[in-house]
Scaffold this active site. Structure first.
Site, mmCIF file in Angstrom:
data_model
loop_
_atom_site.group_PDB
_atom_site.id
_atom_site.type_symbol
_atom_site.label_atom_id
_atom_site.label_comp_id
_atom_site.label_asym_id
_atom_site.label_seq_id
_atom_site.Cartn_x
_atom_site.Cartn_y
_atom_site.Cartn_z
ATOM 1 N N ARG A 1 0.826 -1.212 0.000
ATOM 2 C CA ARG A 1 0.000 0.000 0.000
ATOM 3 C C ARG A 1 0.859 1.260 0.000
ATOM 4 N NH1 ARG A 1 -4.573 0.364 4.505
ATOM 5 N NH2 ARG A 1 -2.763 0.757 5.821
ATOM 6 N N LYS B 1 -2.531 6.427 1.639
ATOM 7 C CA LYS B 1 -2.312 7.040 2.952
ATOM 8 C C LYS B 1 -1.325 8.191 2.790
ATOM 9 C CE LYS B 1 -2.353 4.743 6.835
ATOM 10 N NZ LYS B 1 -3.693 5.008 7.363
ATOM 11 N N GLU C 1 -16.387 6.267 4.258
ATOM 12 C CA GLU C 1 -15.594 5.803 5.402
ATOM 13 C C GLU C 1 -15.589 6.901 6.455
ATOM 14 O OE1 GLU C 1 -11.542 5.190 4.093
ATOM 15 O OE2 GLU C 1 -11.583 6.988 2.874
#
Length: 341
Positions: free
Chosen positions: A81, A183, A219
């Site tokens: 990720r 992120k 989210e």
């Protein structure tokens, strides 16, 4: 020897530990990296990270298992990720195998800060990268620093696994140009006002809707949603701007393969929330935090599982996942990285 820390009273905050990993990128390649006791970062006042927020990060944990091993949970997915984040932000990828090796080195070097089994605490691991050389024009940096530090932490939400109250936010989830699926520091910085406003209004978190139609659940600021239907299915929202949570993906596997549940990964509409039996927030920091109530501009959506305890199906998911992480339940192949036997 374990540090003299009151593990059971830890919150989710920073405690400086003894060693961290640092590697520098210059002239097109990464150096070997070192462990250092110096916690200070010294960079130019014109560093790319300070001018244009060219930075990304990851978060994972180390645990002490029931049989005394120190392990990490699926660090290869964090490496993957972070690689995706770097590519999206025009940053050099830190090799994924080196990422996992560096995580193990930092945990080993701070082994006395890993909380004991059963304490309710874990060792949080924060890998991050930033543009370090001076950049005044709008362009990517040419030099970067990759670092990892660790800190012992307690539960992310106050109250641990007691149900929380969240709200439907008037703010949009910070996902400029579709970057919500990585992120990156800019996403989280842009959500700080929204979360502070929620806290001031007495809510633990924000429920963000899709910015195009404001009808679909996305989210929260720091976690993915899971829902349980009244007939026992696990439902998770699907969107290109939702962060691909490692915990959420693991829970989907656990639900299907360990608990025999039907799993749906699909668009979830705000007006169907009232029909779910249970709701939870999932992520590395939260694991699963149950939601008892969602407030939509004065209208309360109360889940049958209530405000007293985690719902029964969510509890099974939580117990199974944490059982795998803590060594009480056999893990799927490749999920557990043993750092110390």
């Amino acid at each position: 020897m374990s540090k003299n820390i009151d593990w059971s009273s830890l919150g989710f905050g920073y405690i400086e530990t003894e060693q961290r990993f640092v590697s520098n990128y210059k002239d097109g390649s990464w150096d070997e990296g070192v462990l250092t006791g110096d916690s200070q970062v010294v960079i130019s006042e014109c560093a790319g990270v300070l001018q244009y927020a060219q930075t990304c990060f990851e978060g994972l944990k180390a645990y002490t298992t029931e049989d005394g091993k120190v392990v990490c949970f699926r660090p290869d997915l964090n490496a993957q990720r972070m690689s995706d984040s770097c590519k999206r932000l025009e940053m050099p990828v830190f090799p994924e195998d080196k990422f996992v090796e560096a995580v193990a080195k930092v945990v080993e070097a701070n082994i006395d800060y890993v909380p004991p089994y059963g304490s309710g605490a874990t060792l949080y691991i924060r890998p991050y990268m930033f543009g370090s050389n001076p950049v005044i024009g709008v362009k990517p940096a040419t030099e970067y620093q990759f670092r990892i530090f660790v800190t012992p932490v307690g539960p992310y939400f106050k109250g641990g696994v007691k149900p929380i109250v969240i709200r439907v936010s008037d703010f949009d989830r910070a996902a400029p140009n579709g970057t919500g699926h990585i992120k990156a520091g800019l996403n989280y910085a842009m959500s700080l006002h929204a979360i502070q406003d929620a806290h001031e209004q007495g809510y633990a978190e924000n429920l963000y809707l899709d910015p195009a139609t404001r009808t679909k659940v996305e989210e929260t600021g720091g976690a993915n949603f899971i829902f349980i239907t009244k007939d026992g299915k696990l439902v998770t929202p699907k969107s290109n701007s939702i962060l691909p949570s490692i915990t959420r993906r693991s829970l989907m596997y656990v639900a299907e393969k360990y608990l025999g549940m039907e799993v749906e990964h699909r668009e979830v509409y705000l007006d169907e929330l009232k029909d779910f039996a249970e709701c939870g927030l999932c992520g590395t920091a939260a694991v699963i935090s149950p939601v008892g109530k969602i407030v939509d501009h004065g209208k309360e959506i109360c889940f049958p599982s209530g405000m007293d305890d985690m719902g029964p199906v969510t509890k099974k998911l939580y117990d199974t996942l944490t059982g795998i992480q803590m060594g009480r339940i056999e893990a799927p192949e490749g999920w557990i990285k043993v750092i110390k036997e």
